[in-house]
Design a protein around this motif. Sequence first.
Motif, PDB file in Angstrom:
ATOM      1  N   ASP A  85      45.015  39.980  44.252  1.00 30.63           N
ATOM      2  CA  ASP A  85      44.448  41.220  43.725  1.00 30.63           C
ATOM      3  C   ASP A  85      44.294  41.085  42.215  1.00 30.63           C
ATOM      4  O   ASP A  85      44.466  39.999  41.654  1.00 30.63           O
ATOM      5  CB  ASP A  85      45.319  42.428  44.096  1.00 30.63           C
ATOM      6  CG  ASP A  85      46.769  42.264  43.672  1.00 30.63           C
ATOM      7  OD1 ASP A  85      47.020  41.618  42.632  1.00 30.63           O
ATOM      8  OD2 ASP A  85      47.670  42.778  44.377  1.00 30.63           O
ATOM      9  N   ALA A  86      43.957  42.180  41.555  1.00 33.32           N
ATOM     10  CA  ALA A  86      43.675  42.144  40.117  1.00 33.32           C
ATOM     11  C   ALA A  86      44.885  42.421  39.242  1.00 33.32           C
ATOM     12  O   ALA A  86      44.757  42.489  38.021  1.00 33.32           O
ATOM     13  CB  ALA A  86      42.572  43.147  39.786  1.00 33.32           C
ATOM     14  N   LYS A  87      46.068  42.560  39.829  1.00 31.16           N
ATOM     15  CA  LYS A  87      47.249  42.821  39.016  1.00 31.16           C
ATOM     16  C   LYS A  87      47.549  41.611  38.134  1.00 31.16           C
ATOM     17  O   LYS A  87      47.530  40.473  38.592  1.00 31.16           O
ATOM     18  CB  LYS A  87      48.459  43.137  39.900  1.00 31.16           C
ATOM     19  CG  LYS A  87      48.340  44.468  40.631  1.00 31.16           C
ATOM     20  CD  LYS A  87      49.553  44.732  41.489  1.00 31.16           C
ATOM     21  CE  LYS A  87      49.424  46.084  42.195  1.00 31.16           C
ATOM     22  NZ  LYS A  87      50.594  46.365  43.066  1.00 31.16           N
ATOM     23  N   ASN A  88      47.812  41.880  36.853  1.00 32.63           N
ATOM     24  CA  ASN A  88      48.107  40.833  35.873  1.00 32.63           C
ATOM     25  C   ASN A  88      46.942  39.852  35.733  1.00 32.63           C
ATOM     26  O   ASN A  88      47.145  38.657  35.560  1.00 32.63           O
ATOM     27  CB  ASN A  88      49.383  40.075  36.245  1.00 32.63           C
ATOM     28  CG  ASN A  88      50.630  40.926  36.111  1.00 32.63           C
ATOM     29  OD1 ASN A  88      50.687  42.034  36.629  1.00 32.63           O
ATOM     30  ND2 ASN A  88      51.637  40.421  35.430  1.00 32.63           N
ATOM     31  N   GLN A  89      45.738  40.378  35.775  1.00 32.04           N
ATOM     32  CA  GLN A  89      44.559  39.539  35.587  1.00 32.04           C
ATOM     33  C   GLN A  89      43.685  40.100  34.474  1.00 32.04           C
ATOM     34  O   GLN A  89      43.416  41.303  34.415  1.00 32.04           O
ATOM     35  CB  GLN A  89      43.725  39.454  36.868  1.00 32.04           C
ATOM     36  CG  GLN A  89      42.511  38.540  36.726  1.00 32.04           C
ATOM     37  CD  GLN A  89      41.612  38.554  37.943  1.00 32.04           C
ATOM     38  OE1 GLN A  89      41.594  39.549  38.693  1.00 32.04           O
ATOM     39  NE2 GLN A  89      40.878  37.489  38.163  1.00 32.04           N
ATOM     40  N   ILE A  90      43.237  39.230  33.585  1.00 34.15           N
ATOM     41  CA  ILE A  90      42.284  39.635  32.559  1.00 34.15           C
ATOM     42  C   ILE A  90      40.946  39.835  33.268  1.00 34.15           C
ATOM     43  O   ILE A  90      40.559  39.012  34.114  1.00 34.15           O
ATOM     44  CB  ILE A  90      42.135  38.540  31.489  1.00 34.15           C
ATOM     45  CG1 ILE A  90      43.474  38.326  30.777  1.00 34.15           C
ATOM     46  CG2 ILE A  90      41.051  38.918  30.478  1.00 34.15           C
ATOM     47  CD1 ILE A  90      43.484  37.111  29.880  1.00 34.15           C
ATOM     48  N   PRO A  91      40.217  40.898  32.988  1.00 36.45           N
ATOM     49  CA  PRO A  91      38.926  41.113  33.657  1.00 36.45           C
ATOM     50  C   PRO A  91      37.979  39.932  33.425  1.00 36.45           C
ATOM     51  O   PRO A  91      37.994  39.296  32.374  1.00 36.45           O
ATOM     52  CB  PRO A  91      38.384  42.385  32.990  1.00 36.45           C
ATOM     53  CG  PRO A  91      39.610  43.092  32.505  1.00 36.45           C
ATOM     54  CD  PRO A  91      40.545  42.001  32.058  1.00 36.45           C
ATOM     55  N   ALA A  92      37.178  39.642  34.441  1.00 33.80           N
ATOM     56  CA  ALA A  92      36.157  38.599  34.295  1.00 33.80           C
ATOM     57  C   ALA A  92      35.091  39.099  33.334  1.00 33.80           C
ATOM     58  O   ALA A  92      34.878  40.304  33.182  1.00 33.80           O
ATOM     59  CB  ALA A  92      35.533  38.285  35.653  1.00 33.80           C
ATOM     60  N   ALA A  93      34.420  38.165  32.646  1.00 34.04           N
ATOM     61  CA  ALA A  93      33.339  38.552  31.726  1.00 34.04           C
ATOM     62  C   ALA A  93      32.225  39.242  32.504  1.00 34.04           C
ATOM     63  O   ALA A  93      31.942  38.896  33.647  1.00 34.04           O
ATOM     64  CB  ALA A  93      32.807  37.305  31.027  1.00 34.04           C
ATOM     65  N   PRO A  94      31.600  40.271  31.952  1.00 37.05           N
ATOM     66  CA  PRO A  94      31.798  40.788  30.589  1.00 37.05           C
ATOM     67  C   PRO A  94      32.873  41.867  30.489  1.00 37.05           C
ATOM     68  O   PRO A  94      33.032  42.484  29.443  1.00 37.05           O
ATOM     69  CB  PRO A  94      30.423  41.363  30.261  1.00 37.05           C
ATOM     70  CG  PRO A  94      29.954  41.903  31.580  1.00 37.05           C
ATOM     71  CD  PRO A  94      30.431  40.900  32.609  1.00 37.05           C
TER      72      PRO A  94
END
Length: 233
Positions: A85-94
Amino acid sequence: MSRTRTLRGHALLATGAGLATAAALTLAGTATALPTGAAAASTTVTPAGHYFKATLSGKATFKAGSVTVTCSVSVSAPTSPTGTDAKNQIPAAPGNTNASGPVGGPLSAPTYSSCTSSLPGVTSTVTTSGNWGVSVQNGSPVTAGLTIPTGGFVLQTSGLASCTVTAAPTSAATVTGTWTNGAPSKLAFTNVSVPVKVVGGFGCPTSSTTSTFTVAYDVTDVTDPAQQITVTG
């Protein structure tokens, strides 16, 4: 995500302070609002799409009334296996860039252990749950906002004092800290106040409605340990 740990002293977890500290960081998904007053400058977090881990640096201290709890272990890591999942993830560009505001997202609820209390004869357990979040806003210094979900941190003590301390008892709470780029980068909260509700008998600070905590985390890149998590304009 829920974790229960015996706090080597989260005895009164500053009645909820731990909650704020735990939150420690998240740069993925939907941005978490920073407290009013944060500069609306451009913010970019890199490396885009990478996952990160937040590990306690030094000790975390929590204070509620005359009670102080000190913990030496706290971690917030991506859901296993990484990429779930997206926990502890920097958002993908942009999505890792905001032209006029912060960048943020969901954070795995941090765990706490190896804690000691200023109250003799007291043992403690901490449970964290719900949707934690953190955001960063570029500036001098870089500002960080940590969001604790409603009731997302509960401290229970037993022994000479049987107390239940709930942080953000009625609504989510956001506290303000700082981010420092480095190898590793750091997320820190110093003498931050968080609302709490304390229930219990003798020895419990039931009149306390807030608690303060001080904590710092080293933030490292899980996707590529050779890189650093960095906040720029």
